[in-house]
Scaffold this active site. Structure first.
Site, short mmCIF file in Angstrom:
data_model
loop_
_atom_site.label_atom_id
_atom_site.label_comp_id
_atom_site.label_asym_id
_atom_site.label_seq_id
_atom_site.Cartn_x
_atom_site.Cartn_y
_atom_site.Cartn_z
N SER A 1 40.01 35.34 -1.04
CA SER A 1 39.64 36.79 -1.55
C SER A 1 39.94 36.88 -2.92
CB SER A 1 40.68 37.90 -0.68
OG SER A 1 39.87 39.00 -0.93
N ASP B 1 31.78 40.65 6.66
CA ASP B 1 32.89 41.07 5.99
C ASP B 1 32.90 42.63 5.82
OD1 ASP B 1 34.90 41.54 4.27
OD2 ASP B 1 34.96 39.38 3.62
N HIS C 1 36.92 39.67 7.34
CA HIS C 1 37.51 39.37 6.06
C HIS C 1 38.66 38.61 6.56
CE1 HIS C 1 38.21 39.82 1.83
NE2 HIS C 1 39.29 40.06 2.06
#
Length: 321
Positions: free
Chosen positions: A138, A266, A294
């Site tokens: 991320s 996501d 995610h």
């Protein structure tokens, strides 16, 4: 990427939330870590955790965690389990303020923190002569790609291959997505629950650094970044930060093997914001499976496990070293 979500867990939200809370994160006992504290060039510190009992001559896998992450994050544990099974060494640098102790300086960390990434990789390269394989989850993946972009051909001196995982490489699109509807109520609220108190502790360290009363009322990531992240790290505004820190516009500048992995469902990295092959150059490989959420990618029977994605990422990094 060869990934198919289990039938019992449909949809991007479920594939994000369930794995983080309930799926099995590791094989065998939990990973065991040793910690080092590194003084930074600007008088601050970071904490770096190393997988215990790794062979000295093993390849070194480096993982940069995500927003408000640390060594206990489900992705950190899963990657540590996979690295341990392969006999690799592993380093997990904590961004400033994320290791359980507030950093000293009048700053924190951000999605475009590529200079910090470069300094960390330089120190790791100086002490480790074997292969150095790097991934970022991320926020950490966006910062890693920004480093690879800025380093250009020099990146090969520090890393052999890199990977970003579910990274908001189009920060404006991801920021808009996380701040609306269900995402705002669940994901943004969860992040702000730790980010705001941590920022207010930073204000106690450095009075006058920002407007604490306004920050207490922040209810979106946009507002937090506008009041805290952007001004503390040299950006004029949230828009300036999201524009200058985003990795997507510069992926064509990367000159080492790089994998960019994003699930198309996501919840807060919109599928229509992801890059196409023509935008990234020959050194970048895109994996964009339809499912995974995610940083989820659960596999197997209920409650599932989290090892499939780390195994495939590590396979790719090893093949392209």
């Amino acid at each position: 990427m060869q990934y198919r979500a289990p039938r019992w867990l449909p949809g991007g939200h479920a594939q994000t939330i369930w794995p983080a809370l309930f799926s099995r994160q590791h094989d065998g006992p939990p990973p065991n870590w040793t910690r080092e504290r590194w003084d930074t060039p600007d008088g601050d510190f970071i904490d770096v955790d190393f997988l215990a009992d790794a062979p000295e001559d093993a390849p070194l896998f480096v993982l940069f965690h995500g927003l408000e992450g640390d060594r206990t994050s489900h992705s950190s544990v899963a990657f540590a389990s996979v690295a341990r099974a392969r006999g690799w060494a592993m380093a997990l640098p904590h961004f400033r303020g994320c290791s359980g102790e507030l950093n000293r300086g009048p700053r924190a960390y951000h999605s475009g923190d590529y200079e910090e990434v470069g300094w960390i990789l330089q120190r790791l390269r100086e002490r480790h002569g074997a292969k150095l394989l790097v991934a970022g989850v991320s926020l950490g993946g966006n910062a890693l790609m920004r480093w690879a972009e800025e380093a250009g051909t020099q990146a090969a001196h520090l890393a052999d291959a890199v990977c970003s995982i579910c990274s908001p490489i189009d920060l404006a699109a991801a920021g808009a997505a996380i701040d609306r509807g269900f995402n705002k109520q669940v994901y943004a609220r969860r992040f702000l629950r730790t980010m705001i108190p941590k920022a207010l502790r930073k204000l106690q360290q450095h009075p006058g650094l920002f407007d604490g009363e306004r920050l207490k009322r922040a209810s979106t990531i946009y507002e937090f970044d506008n009041l805290f992240t952007a001004p503390l790290h040299g950006f004029r505004s949230t828009e300036d930060y999201w524009t200058r820190a985003a990795a997507k516009p510069h992926l064509h500048r990367i000159r080492i093997p790089a994998l960019v992995l994003n699930a198309r469902n996501d919840p807060f990295v919109p599928g229509d914001s992801l890059p196409h092959a023509a935008e990234v150059g020959t050194h970048v490989t895109l994996w964009q499976p339809g499912h995974g959420g995610h940083v989820g990618f659960p596999a197997g029977r209920l409650p599932g496990h989290l090892l499939t994605m780390p195994e495939q990422v590590c396979d790719w990094l090893w093949r392209h070293r």
